[in-house]
Write an enzyme that holds these catalytic residues in place. Structure first.
Site, PDB file in Angstrom:
ATOM      1  N   GLY A 121      19.470  15.795  26.208  1.00 33.51           N
ATOM      2  CA  GLY A 121      19.730  15.996  24.793  1.00 33.51           C
ATOM      3  C   GLY A 121      19.209  17.289  24.201  1.00 33.51           C
ATOM      4  O   GLY A 121      19.799  17.826  23.262  1.00 33.51           O
ATOM      5  N   HIS A 130      36.458  17.509   8.682  1.00 32.17           N
ATOM      6  CA  HIS A 130      37.546  18.457   8.879  1.00 32.17           C
ATOM      7  C   HIS A 130      37.043  19.897   8.893  1.00 32.17           C
ATOM      8  O   HIS A 130      36.129  20.263   8.157  1.00 32.17           O
ATOM      9  CB  HIS A 130      38.607  18.294   7.781  1.00 32.17           C
ATOM     10  CG  HIS A 130      38.102  18.620   6.406  1.00 32.17           C
ATOM     11  ND1 HIS A 130      38.052  19.901   5.912  1.00 32.17           N
ATOM     12  CD2 HIS A 130      37.598  17.816   5.427  1.00 32.17           C
ATOM     13  CE1 HIS A 130      37.557  19.895   4.696  1.00 32.17           C
ATOM     14  NE2 HIS A 130      37.269  18.648   4.365  1.00 32.17           N
TER      15      HIS A 130
END
Length: 210
Positions: A73, A140
C-alpha cells in the site's frame, strides 16, 4: 504456456487482496494465485492462507509465465518494488473486484487495484499502480498519478487533480477541482478545500499543513 499469478508482499494489505482475488475468481474474472514472494518467508504463519512462499522479492527472477499482483500500500514502497521487479522483466496485472464500478469512459493504468465497492466515474484517468481500498471513489474527470494509494472511504470529487505517490488516509475527502501535489500525505478524515503543495502533510477538517 499457462500463466502463474504471484502476489508481491503478503502483509496486512496483501492478506486483504488474497480475499478479494478469491471473490474475483468465483466470478471467473481473475486467475488463481499460485503463491507469493516476500522478504519475510513466514509472514503468513498463524493465518489461514494456503499460499506457497516462492522466494524473496529482492532476489526473485521472474519467469516468462509469471504475472504479478502488487500487494503493497505505501506509495514509495510500491514504486521501489515495481522498479526492481520490472528491471528483471516482471509483468503486472490489474485487479478489479466484482463489486467495483468503473465507468465506460474511465481510463485505468497498469497494475491498478480496485477493492470492494470502489468507484471510478466518468472520464477519470487513473495512473499506474494506483490502489483504491474499500468504498473509495474518484468522481468525474479526476486525474490520479502513478503509485497513489486511497485508503478506505476516500472521496475524490469531480475534477480533482492528484499527483503521483500521494497517500490518502481513511475517510479523507477532497473538494471539486482541488489539486494535490506529488508525494503529499493526506491524513485520515482530512477535508481538503484548497491546493496541496508537493510533499505536504495535511490533517484535520478543514485540513491544515502539519
Amino acid at each position: 504456456m499457462e500463466q502463474r499469478c504471484i502476489l508481491v508482499g503478503a502483509g496486512a494489505f496483501g492478506r486483504e487482496l488474497i480475499n478479494w482475488v478469491y471473490d474475483a475468481q468465483t466470478h471467473g474474472i481473475f486467475p488463481t494465485l499460485n503463491g507469493f514472494i516476500s522478504d519475510i518467508p513466514n509472514v503468513l504463519d498463524g493465518f489461514d492462507y494456503k499460499l506457497t512462499w516462492l522466494g524473496q522479492i529482492s532476489t526473485y527472477q521472474p519467469a516468462d509465465r509469471d504475472l504479478f499482483l502488487l500487494g503493497v500500500g505505501d506509495p514509495k514502497d510500491k514504486e521501489t518494488l515495481v522498479s526492481s521487479l520490472k528491471s528483471r522483466g516482471a509483468k503486472f496485472t490489474t485487479l478489479i473486484h466484482p463489486t467495483a464500478v468503473v465507468a465506460r469512459t474511465a481510463r485505468l493504468g497498469e497494475g491498478v487495484i480496485l477493492c470492494p465497492f470502489s468507484i471510478v466515474s466518468a472520464d477519470a484517468t487513473i495512473g499506474n499502480f494506483v490502489t483504491f481500498n474499500c468504498f473509495s471513489g474518484a468522481g468525474h474527470d479526476v486525474e490520479i498519478g502513478n503509485y497513489t494509494t486511497l485508503s478506505s472511504r476516500v472521496d475524490l470529487t469531480g475534477g480533482v487533480k492528484c499527483g503521483h505517490s500521494v497517500f490518502f488516509g481513511t475517510g479523507a475527502k477532497v473538494l471539486p477541482h482541488v489539486s494535490i501535489g506529488n508525494s503529499a500525505k493526506i491524513g485520515a478524515g482530512a477535508l481538503i478545500v484548497r491546493t496541496v503543495t508537493e510533499g505536504s502533510t495535511m490533517f484535520a477538517a478543514p485540513a491544515r499543513k502539519l
